[in-house]
Design an enzyme around this catalytic site. Structure first.
Site, short mmCIF file in Angstrom:
data_model
loop_
_atom_site.label_atom_id
_atom_site.label_comp_id
_atom_site.label_asym_id
_atom_site.label_seq_id
_atom_site.Cartn_x
_atom_site.Cartn_y
_atom_site.Cartn_z
N GLY A 142 0.85 -1.19 0.00
CA GLY A 142 0.00 0.00 0.00
C GLY A 142 0.88 1.23 0.00
O GLY A 142 2.02 1.18 0.45
N GLN A 196 3.19 9.98 1.03
CA GLN A 196 4.47 9.26 1.01
C GLN A 196 5.27 9.55 -0.25
O GLN A 196 6.45 9.20 -0.32
CB GLN A 196 4.23 7.75 1.15
CG GLN A 196 3.65 7.36 2.50
CD GLN A 196 3.48 5.86 2.62
OE1 GLN A 196 2.47 5.32 2.17
NE2 GLN A 196 4.46 5.18 3.19
N CYS A 215 6.33 0.09 7.32
CA CYS A 215 5.94 1.27 6.56
C CYS A 215 7.08 1.62 5.61
O CYS A 215 8.23 1.69 6.05
CB CYS A 215 5.65 2.43 7.51
SG CYS A 215 5.13 3.92 6.65
N LEU A 216 6.76 1.86 4.33
CA LEU A 216 7.80 2.20 3.36
C LEU A 216 8.49 3.51 3.73
O LEU A 216 9.61 3.77 3.30
CB LEU A 216 7.21 2.29 1.95
CG LEU A 216 6.71 0.98 1.34
CD1 LEU A 216 6.07 1.23 -0.02
CD2 LEU A 216 7.85 -0.02 1.21
N HIS A 241 -3.95 1.42 7.74
CA HIS A 241 -2.58 1.94 7.77
C HIS A 241 -2.45 3.13 6.81
O HIS A 241 -1.93 4.18 7.18
CB HIS A 241 -1.60 0.81 7.41
CG HIS A 241 -0.16 1.24 7.30
ND1 HIS A 241 0.84 0.68 8.07
CD2 HIS A 241 0.46 2.16 6.52
CE1 HIS A 241 2.00 1.26 7.77
NE2 HIS A 241 1.79 2.15 6.82
N GLU A 242 -2.95 2.96 5.58
CA GLU A 242 -2.82 4.03 4.58
C GLU A 242 -3.70 5.22 4.95
O GLU A 242 -3.32 6.38 4.76
CB GLU A 242 -3.17 3.51 3.18
CG GLU A 242 -2.32 2.34 2.69
CD GLU A 242 -0.82 2.54 2.85
OE1 GLU A 242 -0.35 3.70 2.83
OE2 GLU A 242 -0.12 1.54 3.03
N HIS A 297 -2.06 7.66 7.17
CA HIS A 297 -1.15 8.60 6.49
C HIS A 297 -1.88 9.87 6.04
O HIS A 297 -1.31 10.96 6.04
CB HIS A 297 -0.51 7.94 5.27
CG HIS A 297 0.66 7.04 5.59
ND1 HIS A 297 1.79 7.48 6.23
CD2 HIS A 297 0.87 5.73 5.34
CE1 HIS A 297 2.65 6.48 6.37
NE2 HIS A 297 2.10 5.39 5.85
ZN ZN Z 1 3.00 3.56 5.91
#
Ligand code: ZN
Length: 161
Positions: A43, A48, A91-92, A133-134, A137
């Site tokens: 995701g 991000q 998390c990226l 999670h997304e 953000h």
């Molecule tokens: Zn993340």
């Protein structure tokens, strides 16, 4: 469609509340998918890649072989299950720092898809987790914000090293 540089925590762009989009932005969506697949994520949210818009993409199955790309624009949580679960998340934007996160097991969501169509559905399991999670953000929250103060301090110290 191009792979964009990932915004890494503690960049302040990860702590802002994002603005709704008037309509799906197909260039933004294409960049999100390209960047997510290149970074081997499941995701990715617009902030991000440095865009403060309420949009994210999810594909929870592509690593197992079949792609199920989903686009979420202006998502709104309608309800979540009382039942919660704890799972390790990554998390990226916070590379190599997995940590446990407690989330509802399911979520009822309303959103606009990539074609501009209003949708709603119930998501469960890993898909619900990924979506929540997304969604975090878009409101300037990351998985560190789910940690108790002590474990957060330890995680931040480990990240700084
Ligand atoms: Zn993340």
């Amino acid at each position: 469609m191009s792979v964009q540089p990932l915004v890494l925590w503690p960049d302040p762009r990860l702590s802002q509340v994002c603005a709704p989009l008037e309509e799906p932005d197909r260039w933004l969506i294409a960049d999100l998918f390209a960047t997510m697949y290149a970074a081997k994520g499941r995701g990715l949210a617009a902030p991000q890649i440095g865009v403060a818009a309420r949009a994210f993409v999810v594909d929870v199955t592509w690593k197992e072989g079949a792609k199920t790309p989903r686009v979420f624009v202006n998502p709104v949580v309608q309800s979540t299950s009382d039942e919660a679960a704890v799972m390790e998340e990554q998390c990226l934007s916070i590379p190599d720092l997995p940590m446990p996160v407690t989330r509802p097991r399911s979520v009822v969501l309303a959103w606009i898809d990539g074609a501009g169509v209003a949708r709603s559905a119930t998501f469960e399991g890993i898909e619900a987790r990924c979506i929540l999670h997304e969604l975090d953000h878009l409101d300037g929250r990351v998985i560190l914000d789910h940690q108790a103060p002590d474990s957060r301090r330890e995680l931040e110290a480990a990240y700084a090293r």
